[in-house]
Design an enzyme around this catalytic site. Structure first.
Site, PDB file in Angstrom:
ATOM      1  CE  LYS A 133      36.011-112.165  25.061  1.00  0.00           C
ATOM      2  NZ  LYS A 133      35.289-111.879  23.841  1.00  0.00           N
ATOM      3  CG  PHE A 182      29.698-110.474  20.760  1.00  0.00           C
ATOM      4  CD1 PHE A 182      28.483-110.178  21.365  1.00  0.00           C
ATOM      5  CD2 PHE A 182      30.860-110.337  21.505  1.00  0.00           C
ATOM      6  CE1 PHE A 182      28.430-109.768  22.697  1.00  0.00           C
ATOM      7  CE2 PHE A 182      30.815-109.923  22.843  1.00  0.00           C
ATOM      8  CZ  PHE A 182      29.602-109.650  23.439  1.00  0.00           C
ATOM      9  CG  ASP A 240      36.439-107.604  17.278  1.00  0.00           C
ATOM     10  OD1 ASP A 240      37.346-107.849  18.098  1.00  0.00           O
ATOM     11  OD2 ASP A 240      35.259-107.393  17.613  1.00  0.00           O
TER      12      ASP A 240
HETATM   13  C1  PLP Z   1      34.450-110.561  23.770  1.00  0.00           C
HETATM   14  C2  PLP Z   1      34.569-109.800  22.507  1.00  0.00           C
HETATM   15  C3  PLP Z   1      34.540-108.388  22.500  1.00  0.00           C
HETATM   16  C4  PLP Z   1      34.231-107.576  23.734  1.00  0.00           C
HETATM   17  O1  PLP Z   1      35.133-107.734  24.772  1.00  0.00           O
HETATM   18  P1  PLP Z   1      34.751-107.260  26.255  1.00  0.00           P
HETATM   19  O2  PLP Z   1      36.049-107.338  26.993  1.00  0.00           O
HETATM   20  O3  PLP Z   1      33.727-108.222  26.775  1.00  0.00           O
HETATM   21  O4  PLP Z   1      34.221-105.889  26.155  1.00  0.00           O
HETATM   22  C5  PLP Z   1      34.763-107.744  21.295  1.00  0.00           C
HETATM   23  N1  PLP Z   1      34.955-108.426  20.156  1.00  0.00           N
HETATM   24  C6  PLP Z   1      34.968-109.776  20.126  1.00  0.00           C
HETATM   25  C7  PLP Z   1      35.211-110.483  18.839  1.00  0.00           C
HETATM   26  C8  PLP Z   1      34.761-110.516  21.287  1.00  0.00           C
HETATM   27  O5  PLP Z   1      34.732-111.843  21.251  1.00  0.00           O
END
Ligand code: PLP
Length: 407
Positions: free
Chosen positions: A251, A137, A222
């Protein structure tokens, strides 16, 4: 009409919120419009790591907002440089490119990896490939949902960006088999968050790093969700002593107040970007930089990674101690914890609705998993308070499952 009715009438239907209307937050607690108090065990998908209304972050936010907020990167500000220095020091990366959302940070990583492949690795034009994991994700842009393996995230949104290849998460042999001379990068979450808090076998990330190095492929972690103390270390990749070639953060970087994200990398990777190659109107603005900087200071000064490790252990031990045969697995690292239920017994959504009624805010992910990811500032007393509310809900499930089996 009340606020929730207005939302239902005027909002796009792209979310299905639990039935609670929140109006105030303080620390790990949230209050609804009727004055009822809840423990926030979700932290806005790990964005509110410092708790709600942290006084220091609020002070920085308001003072900076009053002085200077947004000027664009057409000019320098006195906030951006110090923020990026702190960010690079904390993550041991050379350079950072500030954006706003996690998806933008990942998009930036994709662009950097491709350009690096053409300029440095000498991959023939438009042939660069990026390897990602099944169950990944990384946000909701068209390119990102294009490399998702989740049917719903993709359905109706094609055609998609080519150039991505999938391997199973946790399988380093499959990763090596998927590599070709045109592979630019491997983008991976050290723990898959949205897939249901999936923890790979021990040593996986370190083995991936070795395979990437061997084949001259960039390892990009990520850590939008796992980063900044969430798993009990500053970065989840620290658990295996891995220093990736590229890193995405988001985040919690915005202190739970603003969208702040970044792509970080070694100089030789980041240097593929030249003026005009990439950008964002709001990326790196003075307000975001000040709040991001204050968030990093707080994380390090209060050693919230260590608190996440200790409180995570307390929470996971407490959850495992609850006797409930509807539970299939309790897993996670630090304060990123998933409780998986047997699919045939109960939906995770149903569990979250019952937890809500018991004063616990959490969120289901993928039908069978309930996520517990409270602010990293949570105290032992607050963990115990949460467990005292969660345990009766799980025991009640146990009783219902027993009745179901006997019937
Ligand atoms: C939440 C998330 C994203 C995307 O972040 P947004 O601010 O919602 O665009 C990307 N990578 C990971 C691993 C995430 O948990």
């Amino acid at each position: 009409m009340d606020a929730t009715s207005l939302e239902q009438r005027y909002s796009a239907r792209n979310y299905h919120p639990l039935e609670v209307e929140l109006t105030r937050g303080q620390g790990v607690h949230l209050w609804d419009v009727s004055g009822r108090r809840y423990i926030d065990m979700m932290s806005a998908y790990s964005a509110v790591s410092f708790g709600h209304g942290h006084p220091e972050l609020l002070r920085v936010l308001t003072e900076q907002a009053a002085r200077l907020a947004v000027t664009s990167r057409a000019f320098h500000s006195d906030r951006l440089g110090p923020f990026l220095e702190r960010l690079c020091t904390v993550t041991r990366m050379d350079r950072a490119l500030p954006m706003n959302t996690g998806a933008e940070a990942v998009e930036t990583a994709v662009k950097a990896a491709r350009k690096w492949a053409y300029k440095v690795k000498r991959v023939p034009q438009d042939r660069a490939e990026i390897i990602v994991c099944a169950g990944n994700f990384a946000g909701r842009t068209t390119t990102i949902v294009g490399f998702s393996t989740e049917t719903q995230y993709r359905d109706g949104f094609g055609p998609f960006t080519p150039g991505f290849r999938h391997v199973p998460f946790g399988d380093v042999a499959a990763l090596e088999r998927a590599m070709t001379p045109t592979t630019a990068a491997f983008i991976v979450e050290p723990i898959q968050g949205e897939a249901g808090i999936v923890v790979p076998p021990e040593g996986y990330l370190a083995a991936c790093a070795a395979v990437c190095r061997k084949h001259d492929v960039l390892l990009i972690c990520d850590e939008v969700q796992t980063g900044l103390g969430r798993t009990g270390r500053v970065l989840a990749s620290d658990h295996e002593g891995v220093r990736p070639d590229g890193l995405t953060l988001g985040k919690a970087l915005g202190g739970g107040l603003l969208p702040v994200s970044a792509f970080l990398a070694r100089s030789d990777v980041m240097d593929v970007f030249e003026p005009g190659d990439h950008g964002s109107t709001f990326g790196g603005n003075a307000l975001a930089a000040a709040v991001g900087h204050a968030s990093l200071d707080l994380l390090m000064r209060e050693d919230l990674s260590a608190n996440a490790a200790a409180m995570g252990r307390r929470l996971i031990d407490g959850l495992r101690a609850i006797d409930c045969s509807a539970i299939k697995d309790v897993r996670g690292k630090g304060l990123l914890i998933g409780v998986e239920f047997h699919a045939s017994h109960i939906s995770a959504r149903g569990v979250c609705e019952r937890l809500l009624a018991a004063g616990i805010l959490s969120k289901d992910t993928h039908d069978t998993v309930v996520r517990f990811a409270p602010p990293l500032t949570i105290t032992a007393d607050e963990v115990d308070e949460a467990l005292a509310s969660i345990a009766p809900v799980f025991r009640q499930l146990e009783a219902e499952v027993d009745a179901l089996v006997e019937a």
